[in-house]
Design a protein around this motif. Structure first.
Motif, PDB file in Angstrom:
ATOM      1  N   GLU A 191     -47.381  -0.057  43.742  1.00 59.53           N
ATOM      2  CA  GLU A 191     -48.360   0.049  42.975  1.00 59.53           C
ATOM      3  C   GLU A 191     -48.594   0.540  42.108  1.00 59.53           C
ATOM      4  O   GLU A 191     -49.260   0.542  41.060  1.00 59.53           O
ATOM      5  N   ALA A 192     -48.192   1.613  43.033  1.00 61.18           N
ATOM      6  CA  ALA A 192     -48.830   3.407  41.909  1.00 61.18           C
ATOM      7  C   ALA A 192     -47.945   3.421  41.335  1.00 61.18           C
ATOM      8  O   ALA A 192     -48.988   3.373  40.171  1.00 61.18           O
ATOM      9  N   ALA A 193     -47.056   2.889  41.023  1.00 61.69           N
ATOM     10  CA  ALA A 193     -45.968   3.555  40.280  1.00 61.69           C
ATOM     11  C   ALA A 193     -46.502   2.157  38.761  1.00 61.69           C
ATOM     12  O   ALA A 193     -46.881   2.742  37.735  1.00 61.69           O
ATOM     13  N   LYS A 194     -47.119   0.900  39.448  1.00 64.63           N
ATOM     14  CA  LYS A 194     -47.286  -0.085  38.219  1.00 64.63           C
ATOM     15  C   LYS A 194     -48.715   0.996  37.401  1.00 64.63           C
ATOM     16  O   LYS A 194     -49.314   0.065  36.373  1.00 64.63           O
ATOM     17  N   LYS A 195     -49.141   1.578  38.226  1.00 69.01           N
ATOM     18  CA  LYS A 195     -50.566   2.386  37.856  1.00 69.01           C
ATOM     19  C   LYS A 195     -50.768   2.830  37.113  1.00 69.01           C
ATOM     20  O   LYS A 195     -51.361   3.479  36.730  1.00 69.01           O
ATOM     21  N   SER A 196     -49.202   3.645  37.361  1.00 61.65           N
ATOM     22  CA  SER A 196     -49.214   5.032  36.588  1.00 61.65           C
ATOM     23  C   SER A 196     -50.252   6.064  36.983  1.00 61.65           C
ATOM     24  O   SER A 196     -50.540   6.798  36.530  1.00 61.65           O
ATOM     25  N   PHE A 197     -49.744   5.959  38.620  1.00 66.44           N
ATOM     26  CA  PHE A 197     -51.237   7.136  39.353  1.00 66.44           C
ATOM     27  C   PHE A 197     -49.933   8.101  38.907  1.00 66.44           C
ATOM     28  O   PHE A 197     -48.930   8.682  39.461  1.00 66.44           O
ATOM     29  N   PRO A 198     -50.890   9.247  38.796  1.00 72.26           N
ATOM     30  CA  PRO A 198     -50.552  10.854  38.305  1.00 72.26           C
ATOM     31  C   PRO A 198     -50.370  11.538  39.765  1.00 72.26           C
ATOM     32  O   PRO A 198     -49.378  12.374  39.353  1.00 72.26           O
ATOM     33  N   LEU A 199     -50.695  11.438  40.842  1.00 72.80           N
ATOM     34  CA  LEU A 199     -49.681  11.886  42.098  1.00 72.80           C
ATOM     35  C   LEU A 199     -48.784  10.956  42.425  1.00 72.80           C
ATOM     36  O   LEU A 199     -49.029   9.584  42.305  1.00 72.80           O
ATOM     37  N   HIS A 200     -47.533  11.147  43.133  1.00 75.36           N
ATOM     38  CA  HIS A 200     -46.260  10.606  43.695  1.00 75.36           C
ATOM     39  C   HIS A 200     -46.712  10.909  44.794  1.00 75.36           C
ATOM     40  O   HIS A 200     -45.707  10.171  45.795  1.00 75.36           O
ATOM     41  N   ARG A 201     -47.249  11.915  46.140  1.00 76.43           N
ATOM     42  CA  ARG A 201     -46.408  12.446  47.399  1.00 76.43           C
ATOM     43  C   ARG A 201     -47.993  13.166  47.862  1.00 76.43           C
ATOM     44  O   ARG A 201     -48.297  13.606  47.225  1.00 76.43           O
ATOM     45  N   VAL A 202     -47.775  13.282  48.874  1.00 79.16           N
ATOM     46  CA  VAL A 202     -48.791  13.561  49.646  1.00 79.16           C
ATOM     47  C   VAL A 202     -48.741  14.905  49.301  1.00 79.16           C
ATOM     48  O   VAL A 202     -50.500  15.314  50.179  1.00 79.16           O
ATOM     49  N   THR A 203     -48.021  15.941  49.438  1.00 76.57           N
ATOM     50  CA  THR A 203     -48.583  17.085  49.491  1.00 76.57           C
ATOM     51  C   THR A 203     -48.950  17.791  48.245  1.00 76.57           C
ATOM     52  O   THR A 203     -49.374  18.291  48.170  1.00 76.57           O
ATOM     53  N   ASP A 204     -48.476  16.793  46.760  1.00 78.08           N
ATOM     54  CA  ASP A 204     -50.056  16.500  45.863  1.00 78.08           C
ATOM     55  C   ASP A 204     -50.909  16.793  45.978  1.00 78.08           C
ATOM     56  O   ASP A 204     -51.663  17.453  44.905  1.00 78.08           O
ATOM     57  N   LEU A 205     -51.111  16.149  46.668  1.00 76.79           N
ATOM     58  CA  LEU A 205     -53.324  16.424  47.320  1.00 76.79           C
ATOM     59  C   LEU A 205     -53.956  17.468  47.744  1.00 76.79           C
ATOM     60  O   LEU A 205     -54.847  18.038  47.471  1.00 76.79           O
ATOM     61  N   LEU A 206     -52.359  18.775  48.112  1.00 77.51           N
ATOM     62  CA  LEU A 206     -52.336  20.419  48.554  1.00 77.51           C
ATOM     63  C   LEU A 206     -53.345  20.962  47.687  1.00 77.51           C
ATOM     64  O   LEU A 206     -51.838  21.143  46.691  1.00 77.51           O
ATOM     65  N   PRO A 207     -53.885  22.251  47.656  1.00 75.66           N
ATOM     66  CA  PRO A 207     -54.084  22.895  45.962  1.00 75.66           C
ATOM     67  C   PRO A 207     -52.752  23.732  46.426  1.00 75.66           C
ATOM     68  O   PRO A 207     -51.260  23.774  47.423  1.00 75.66           O
ATOM     69  N   GLY A 208     -52.274  24.313  44.817  1.00 74.67           N
ATOM     70  CA  GLY A 208     -50.977  25.326  45.110  1.00 74.67           C
ATOM     71  C   GLY A 208     -50.634  25.131  43.462  1.00 74.67           C
ATOM     72  O   GLY A 208     -51.747  24.670  42.776  1.00 74.67           O
ATOM     73  N   ARG A 209     -49.913  25.908  43.393  1.00 76.46           N
ATOM     74  CA  ARG A 209     -49.519  26.717  41.960  1.00 76.46           C
ATOM     75  C   ARG A 209     -49.137  26.007  41.019  1.00 76.46           C
ATOM     76  O   ARG A 209     -48.085  25.473  41.450  1.00 76.46           O
ATOM     77  N   ILE A 210     -49.374  25.947  40.023  1.00 77.99           N
ATOM     78  CA  ILE A 210     -47.958  24.749  38.703  1.00 77.99           C
ATOM     79  C   ILE A 210     -47.141  25.928  38.317  1.00 77.99           C
ATOM     80  O   ILE A 210     -48.405  27.077  37.278  1.00 77.99           O
ATOM     81  N   HIS A 211     -45.854  25.879  37.737  1.00 79.15           N
ATOM     82  CA  HIS A 211     -45.015  26.931  37.108  1.00 79.15           C
ATOM     83  C   HIS A 211     -45.760  27.085  36.099  1.00 79.15           C
ATOM     84  O   HIS A 211     -46.354  26.079  35.289  1.00 79.15           O
ATOM     85  N   GLY A 212     -45.954  28.099  35.681  1.00 79.79           N
ATOM     86  CA  GLY A 212     -45.936  28.181  34.414  1.00 79.79           C
ATOM     87  C   GLY A 212     -47.772  28.585  33.680  1.00 79.79           C
ATOM     88  O   GLY A 212     -47.871  29.040  33.276  1.00 79.79           O
ATOM     89  N   GLU A 213     -48.752  27.991  34.817  1.00 77.79           N
ATOM     90  CA  GLU A 213     -49.899  28.079  34.277  1.00 77.79           C
ATOM     91  C   GLU A 213     -50.416  29.357  35.383  1.00 77.79           C
ATOM     92  O   GLU A 213     -49.990  30.250  36.481  1.00 77.79           O
TER      93      GLU A 213
END
Length: 521
Positions: A191-213
């Protein structure tokens, strides 16, 4: 708790586009109908919790309720800082009347932090239009809270404030659990894939640093600071009188408890009906009209639709508000006596609810006018309005303090009425200027038909006489007679509405009830 429902709406999460095709127009109308499918469920859950709260009121003191509704702001820093203020700087209630005050403050602070953990998930659900998730999560959490309160009141009444602090801890924990459970199941699913949901894993909800940003996204930080300022103003406008109560001791804990119960009872219609209307039609106007453009530069078909919808919305909320004002005067005493017994019906309770019934009319008009204003204002106009909100917030706090010393709890309602009246005048002035150079006059929706006004005037007089004659010390037979008189008057008002407000009835059928008809066919 939604007490006064002011609107400090920031820009929508996507650019507002004018309607260019008939398909886009149809989509915008569907957007306006989004909450209709969840409104019934929300009302059912709230009615159940309303009944549970009414049952609880018969077993606790109004002093205990007054202490419970002195809310500790959320956030770890503020929880520690303001928790210390509540424990050591402010007046501490008598331990005999309100036991376990200190421990309850700590639990309320912890529950605030726990609710803060659910906020990012709530924002994510709102941004992606997961309407049912919000309704179900908040409703189930509230039912759990009320159920725990009822059980502890019945079997462990000596726990005092532990009862309400523990119940609120259950509420925030249940709320967080619902959101976490849903997104854990949803993320990574088909269902998330059909809606092109921007997050893919539960860990994506946690704070983190994006590489190169960079470690801090300063553009996002500036936007967050802007939201914080708006939220601060909104907090003052919605909860300002509570801080006046707490820091200046203008009301006793008992009077605070009665005021809070009456406030919650009086705002039921605002939470059930006006708030969903305001939220959904803000989205509608933001999609139909281009933000920051005057009426001549709008797509004319879209502008015509927006003007018609705004006129009908104003007529709808004015009619509902007038009905509440008229019948609220004659049935406030009876409603409080049935809901909370003598705890509420004696003393200032009925007067407070009568005044609040008049305030509901202002709430209704302000919600609709501001949802249109904020959907069409440019960013610069919104920033200027926030400065006006700052001035209104300061004047509101001053008026609350002065009027409460003069009129007690009624002073808070009068201050809210004055504040709301000023905001309505600003919105009406904006709407008048917006449509001034066009053929549309949506502000005519503020004027009900003469027949309806006559029916409301007759009902006001009849129900006032009925209350004086039949309510509320003569037993249930006379109370039922008073209710029957009110029912007959309400039928008279509804009949007058059906005869004289054809356009309003058509609007209700086509825009607000269509989803229910689809579900039953």
């Amino acid at each position: 708790m939604v007490a006064h429902l002011p609107t400090l709406v920031s820009l929508p999460p996507y650019p507002a586009q004018a309607l260019k095709t008939q398909n886009t127009h149809r989509g915008a109308l569907e957007t306006a109908r989004l909450p209709s499918s969840s409104l019934l469920l929300s009302v059912m859950f709230r009615v159940l919790t309303f009944l549970l709260n009414g049952f609880t009121l018969r077993f606790v003191s109004k002093e205990l309720i007054g202490v419970v509704n002195v809310r500790v702001p959320i956030g770890v820093l503020w929880a520690v800082l303001l928790g210390s203020v509540w424990l050591w700087l402010l007046e501490v209630p008598d331990p005999e009347a309100v036991p376990y005050y200190g421990a309850a403050v700590v639990l309320f602070a912890f529950s605030g932090v726990q609710e803060l953990l659910a906020e990012p998930l709530w924002v994510l659900a709102q941004a992606h239009m997961f309407v049912w998730l919000k309704v179900v999560a908040e409703s189930l959490a509230m039912i759990a809270k009320c159920s725990v309160t009822v059980v502890l009141v019945l079997f462990a009444r000596e726990w005092g404030l532990y009862i309400f602090s523990a119940a609120h801890l259950v509420y925030t924990g249940f709320l967080l659990l619902c959101y976490v459970a849903y997104f854990k199941r949803f993320l990574g699913s088909e269902e998330a894939a059909k809606k092109s949901f921007p997050l893919h894993r539960v860990t994506d909800l946690l704070p983190g640093r994006i590489h190169g940003e960079p470690l801090i996204d300063w553009s996002a930080a500036e936007l967050t600071w802007s939201f914080f300022k708006q939220s601060f103003l909104k907090q003052i406008l919605t909860e300002g009188e509570r801080y006046i109560m707490t820091f200046f001791n203008v009301l006793s804990f008992g009077d605070q408890g009665v005021y809070d119960i009456v406030n919650n009872l009086g705002s039921m219609v605002a939470r059930f009906i006006f708030l969903p209307i305001e939220e959904s039609f803000y989205v509608f106007f933001a999609n139909v009209l281009d933000r920051g453009r005057d009426i001549r530069r709008q797509e004319q078909e879209a502008a015509s639709i927006a003007a018609e919808v705004l006129e009908c919305l104003l007529k709808l909320v004015v009619v509902i508000g007038l009905i509440i004002t008229v019948f609220g005067y004659g049935y406030s005493h009876l409603a409080l006596d049935i809901y909370g017994g003598s705890l509420l019906s004696s003393g200032s309770g009925p007067v407070l609810l009568r005044c609040y019934s008049c305030y509901v009319l202002l709430l209704a008009v302000n919600g609709v006018t501001e949802c249109f204003v904020f959907a069409t204002m440019s960013k610069e106009e919104v920033d200027k309005y926030n400065l006006l909100m700052l001035a209104l917030s300061a004047s509101f706090l001053l008026l609350s303090y002065m009027l409460t010393w003069w009129a007690g709890g009624v002073g808070f309602i009068l201050a809210n009425c004055l504040n709301m009246g000023l905001r309505i005048l600003h919105s009406l002035r904006y709407i008048h200027r917006y449509f001034q150079i066009s053929q549309w006059r949506p502000l005519r929706g503020l004027l009900p038909s003469p027949l309806l006004l006559l029916a409301l005037a007759v009902s006001a007089a009849v129900t006032a006489v009925s209350e004086a004659a039949f309510c509320c010390d003569g037993g249930w037979l006379l109370r039922l007679l008073h209710i029957a008189v009110g029912g007959a008057c309400l039928l008279l008002v509804l009949a007058a509405t059906a005869l004289s407000e054809k356009q309003l009835l058509h609007f209700i059928r086509t825009h607000l009830l269509s989803q229910y008809r689809k579900k039953t066919t």
